[in-house]
Write a protein that holds these residues in place. Structure first.
Motif, mmCIF file in Angstrom:
data_model
loop_
_atom_site.group_PDB
_atom_site.id
_atom_site.type_symbol
_atom_site.label_atom_id
_atom_site.label_comp_id
_atom_site.label_asym_id
_atom_site.label_seq_id
_atom_site.Cartn_x
_atom_site.Cartn_y
_atom_site.Cartn_z
ATOM 1 N N HIS B 38 -107.015 -45.069 8.118
ATOM 2 C CA HIS B 38 -106.088 -44.192 7.390
ATOM 3 C C HIS B 38 -104.758 -44.855 7.040
ATOM 4 N N ARG B 41 -104.990 -48.348 2.436
ATOM 5 C CA ARG B 41 -105.288 -47.718 1.153
ATOM 6 C C ARG B 41 -106.625 -48.217 0.600
ATOM 7 N N LEU B 44 -109.586 -46.573 2.297
ATOM 8 C CA LEU B 44 -109.750 -45.171 1.894
ATOM 9 C C LEU B 44 -110.287 -45.067 0.475
ATOM 10 N N GLU B 45 -109.809 -45.938 -0.399
ATOM 11 C CA GLU B 45 -110.306 -45.914 -1.781
ATOM 12 C C GLU B 45 -111.791 -46.257 -1.827
ATOM 13 N N TYR B 47 -114.037 -45.837 0.578
ATOM 14 C CA TYR B 47 -114.821 -44.724 1.107
ATOM 15 C C TYR B 47 -114.824 -43.555 0.125
ATOM 16 N N ALA B 48 -113.689 -43.316 -0.519
ATOM 17 C CA ALA B 48 -113.614 -42.198 -1.471
ATOM 18 C C ALA B 48 -114.586 -42.416 -2.621
#
Lengths: 415, 59
Positions: B38, B41, B44-45, B47-48
């Protein structure tokens, strides 16, 4: 408000010399992620998120209480948590005048269940004010999961209070100016000093809360003793005009209900009951979309114990006799017991409105009273029974207490 | 004809090299901890992109 990107919603951004979340919010970092959010750590992605709780503060008694005991205790019955005012409106229309939120549980079960399923879930949690954006705009951290004692005006307050308050306050309606307090960089809490965490279970609506903002907290009649308009119209209990009557610009009125059928086949219900009326627009955002139109109406103060002034500004509320049919409730039995043009406090205050425009040396009565050259135009400022009958015939009886017919002073009607 | 074929092969090879997306190197935190992902960035990108649910929303 445009929702954040999925990654952005859960991104803890480290800046400068920060090396961990503890450098952002030491107190909450001590607790650890899993303690509040559940899930598993250490683990790979799939297992890490098994059982994760997105908003732990929905269970504030378990997750916030160990430290914030007093606030958690009172906040569970606060106006933001419970929506007592909504319960009062439903109780009055389902059970009759004189009923309020304390009678809500006596309403037919389809109303109480529908409310708990659809309305109550919207009302906010600790986290949706103090750490992330609210659900209504799809959430997301505001400041890297740093808990903020004072919520963020744009990302918290106005994320929910958007279609009316933000639109008015920031001056987004065509031809409107921003509220004068906005142009002086005033924040919500500069006026709203009521205790948002207080137990509000004794108050039927938000207007019954103690310590609400009052224009007179800052603006005294004695500040400008030579203002003839203030001398005549200054509001008091049962007398004068609410400040908004002179100093408010047109504001949004709503024409669609938010009730939906949980099975989905009547999900467009709120689009089928009204209008359209002139100037109406279809807003496809927020909690599923709604219809609104700008207008300005002066009504008779139907609750002079609660609101100052004999005349007030009123806003159309989107409720019809069968608003709750999608919940299985065909008709509000006492629909006529509560007005659908309700007292309003628009947040778009300026000194010189179309009502107070004295350009050319005319008195402001020329823009409001029903005499002289502008009499025909000035009729539009007021809520008349004939207008209700024409545009909203099923609301004619309900609004008899608020229409101005036979209630305006004689001096406003004759030269 | 052989010359033309060679030219085509060379051209296609160059085109392939130029357009090869290759592999992306990102700065990952410790992938086994909450903070590791977390605070990254890039993670997270990634995984998103692979998560059709659109992420958890962050309360």
């Amino acid at each position: 408000m445009v929702p954040l990107e999925p990654w952005e919603k859960v991104y803890i951004k480290l800046v400068g010399n920060q090396t961990s979340y503890a450098d952002i919010d030491e107190a909450h970092a001590l607790i650890g992620c899993v303690e509040c959010h559940g899930g598993n750590e250490p683990a790979e992605f799939e297992n890490a998120h098994v059982g994760v709780v997105r908003d732990p503060s929905r269970d504030a008694e378990s997750n916030c209480n160990p430290c914030h005991t007093e606030i958690v205790e009172t906040n569970k019955n606060s106006m933001h948590t419970k929506a007592w005012g909504e319960m009062t409106t439903i109780a009055e229309r389902a059970l009759g005048a004189g009923n309020d939120h304390t009678d809500f549980d006596n309403c037919p079960i389809e109303l109480t269940e529908g409310f708990n399923r659809e309305c109550a879930s919207c009302h906010t949690t600790c986290g949706q004010c103090h750490v992330s954006r609210p659900e209504s705009v799809e959430g997301g951290f505001i400041d890297s999961h740093r808990f903020k004692k004072t919520p963020d005006q744009t990302n918290n307050c106005l994320a929910c209070h958007g279609s009316r308050i933000a639109t008015d306050y920031e001056g987004h309606l065509q031809d409107n100016e921003p509220d004068v307090h906005y142009t002086k960089y005033m924040k919500c809490w500069d006026c709203h000093m009521e205790d948002f965490h207080a137990d509000a279970s004794n108050y039927p609506t938000r207007y019954h809360l103690p310590d609400l903002p009052d224009c007179e907290d800052c603006h005294a009649k004695s500040d400008n003793p030579n203002n003839d308009y203030h001398k005549v119209h200054w509001p008091a209990q049962g007398k004068g005009l609410a400040c908004y009557v002179c100093h408010s610009q047109p504001y949004n009125n709503c024409n669609s209900c938010h009730t939906k059928n949980p099975d989905g086949d009547l999900s467009e219900w709120w689009h089928t009951n009204y209008g359209p009326v002139a100037g109406e627009i279809d807003v496809q955002e927020g909690a599923g979309g709604y219809r609104e139109y700008p207008d300005f109406k002066i009504g008779y103060n139907y609750n002079q114990e609660l609101h100052k002034g004999k005349f007030i500004v009123v806003r159309h509320i989107p409720v019809v006799r069968d608003s709750y049919r999608p919940w299985g409730h065909d008709e509000l039995q006492f629909y006529d017991d509560r007005v659908t043009w309700e007292y309003s406090s628009p947040h778009n205050i300026i000194r010189f409105t179309s009502q107070t425009d004295t350009t050319g040396g005319v008195g402001c009565g020329a823009n409001c009273h029903l005499t002289g050259d502008n009499a025909e135009d000035n009729l539009e400022h007021f809520l008349w029974q004939a207008d209700v009958d024409a545009d909203y015939p099923d609301e004619s009886i309900a609004n008899k207490p608020v229409v101005v017919d036979n209630k305006l002073p004689e001096s406003w009607l004759k030269p | 004809m052989k010359k033309i074929n060679s030219a085509v092969i060379v051209f296609m090879s160059l085109l392939w090299i130029a357009c090869d997306p290759g592999s992306k190197t990102v700065e990952l935190g410790d992938p086994t901890t909450c903070e590791g992902c977390h605070t990254s960035r890039e993670t997270l990108e990634l995984y998103a992109e692979g998560d059709s649910s659109g992420g958890s929303g962050g309360g």
